[in-house]
Motif scaffolding. Structure first.
Motif, PDB file in Angstrom:
ATOM      1  N   GLU A  72       0.713  -1.044  -0.016  1.00 47.90           N
ATOM      2  CA  GLU A  72      -0.286   0.178   0.502  1.00 47.90           C
ATOM      3  C   GLU A  72       0.577   1.350   0.015  1.00 47.90           C
ATOM      4  O   GLU A  72       0.478   2.079   0.773  1.00 47.90           O
ATOM      5  CB  GLU A  72      -0.742  -0.011   1.262  1.00 47.90           C
ATOM      6  N   HIS A 119      -0.806   5.280   7.938  1.00 43.37           N
ATOM      7  CA  HIS A 119      -2.181   4.063   7.441  1.00 43.37           C
ATOM      8  C   HIS A 119      -2.079   3.574   8.762  1.00 43.37           C
ATOM      9  O   HIS A 119      -1.016   2.701   8.513  1.00 43.37           O
ATOM     10  CB  HIS A 119      -1.685   3.562   6.607  1.00 43.37           C
ATOM     11  N   HIS A 154      -4.927   0.616  11.034  1.00 43.25           N
ATOM     12  CA  HIS A 154      -6.736  -0.515  11.323  1.00 43.25           C
ATOM     13  C   HIS A 154      -6.713  -0.042  12.688  1.00 43.25           C
ATOM     14  O   HIS A 154      -6.814  -1.265  13.291  1.00 43.25           O
ATOM     15  CB  HIS A 154      -5.814  -1.769  10.320  1.00 43.25           C
ATOM     16  N   HIS A 174     -11.794  -0.815   6.692  1.00 46.58           N
ATOM     17  CA  HIS A 174     -10.609  -0.739   6.336  1.00 46.58           C
ATOM     18  C   HIS A 174      -9.673   0.039   7.721  1.00 46.58           C
ATOM     19  O   HIS A 174      -8.666  -1.253   8.037  1.00 46.58           O
ATOM     20  CB  HIS A 174      -9.361  -0.656   4.852  1.00 46.58           C
TER      21      HIS A 174
HETATM   22 ZN   LIG Z   1      -3.876  -0.689   5.452  1.00 44.48          ZN
END
Ligand SMILES: [Zn+2]
Length: 244
Positions: free
Chosen positions: A91, A110, A112, A175
């Protein structure tokens, strides 16, 4: 790097002179882990390369808590690892495309985190039921809904950047989250605040009663009064000290 280097980096919005990007990314990852953002080997943080070659990104196959400077590498806009070793996170376009779209930003997170993912999945707006959400609201935290799958292409990375716009954070619904800051410490503090705000809101709703929250004017006042540059720097230093 000393904590005062980081303070000046945060206050000036640019990397501290002589700051080692690998060390800063590793520290940010460990701060995120300690703040409840670890999700096995997923989630990552990056900072813009001061030389303009790309982003210094946590390498894959390690948890956030396990990141050391040796597990951070330099990745260009096409995903090529220019310096360092290890598997690259698929990603990476989240980082390269958001930083390309946001010249004001120096760092991207980023992750979760459980409460932020849960709240976004309910479809509820983030409400400033406590101090934390005032860092973001108003306006509403943007919601990326084009896909809940991985952000594997530059096109999807650009779409995330479009959704984020000029905001400090976005939900990737079903996500995770993306946060940005003038520096990686600031992006990291934003990620910590967002997860705390979401946890507080979920707690509020589970407690029943008749929840209340700040209106837009009070939120603007609270953002100014609580989240000045010095306070953000102090929060970062606190989070780093907590690592021991
Ligand atoms: Zn992710």
């Amino acid at each position: 790097m000393t904590s005062s280097d980081l303070t000046s980096a945060l206050a000036s919005g640019s990397p501290a002179d002589g700051a080692d990007p690998r060390e800063l990314v590793a520290t940010a990852c460990r701060v995120l882990a300690a703040a409840g953002h670890d999700d096995l080997v997923w989630g990552h943080a990056s900072m813009r390369d001061p030389g303009g070659r790309g982003v210094w990104l946590k390498s894959a196959e390690w948890s956030l808590a396990e990141v050391t400077p040796e597990r951070v590498h330099l990745v260009d806009s096409r995903g090529v690892v220019l310096e360092g070793v290890g598997a690259r996170h698929s990603e990476y376009p989240i980082h390269t495309e958001v930083l390309a779209a946001r010249p004001d930003a120096g760092g991207v997170v980023h992750t979760h985190p459980a409460h932020a993912v849960a709240l976004a999945a309910t479809g509820q707006e983030l409400r400033p039921v406590s101090h934390a959400a005032n860092f973001f609201v108003p306006p509403s935290v943007p919601r990326f809904t084009e896909t809940a799958d991985l952000v594997l292409t530059r096109e999807l990375g650009r779409a995330v950047a479009d959704t984020l716009g000029g905001n400090p954070a976005a939900f990737l619904v079903n996500h995770g989250i993306v946060t940005v800051g003038r520096t990686l410490p600031e992006a990291t503090v934003a990620a910590v605040l967002l997860e705390r705000a979401c946890a507080q809101q979920i707690l509020t709703h589970t407690a029943g009663g008749w929840p209340t929250w700040s209106g837009p004017e009070e939120s603007a006042d609270k953002r100014r009064n609580i989240y000045g540059d010095r306070a953000l720097a102090a929060v970062w230093e606190h989070l780093v000290r907590q690592l021991g």
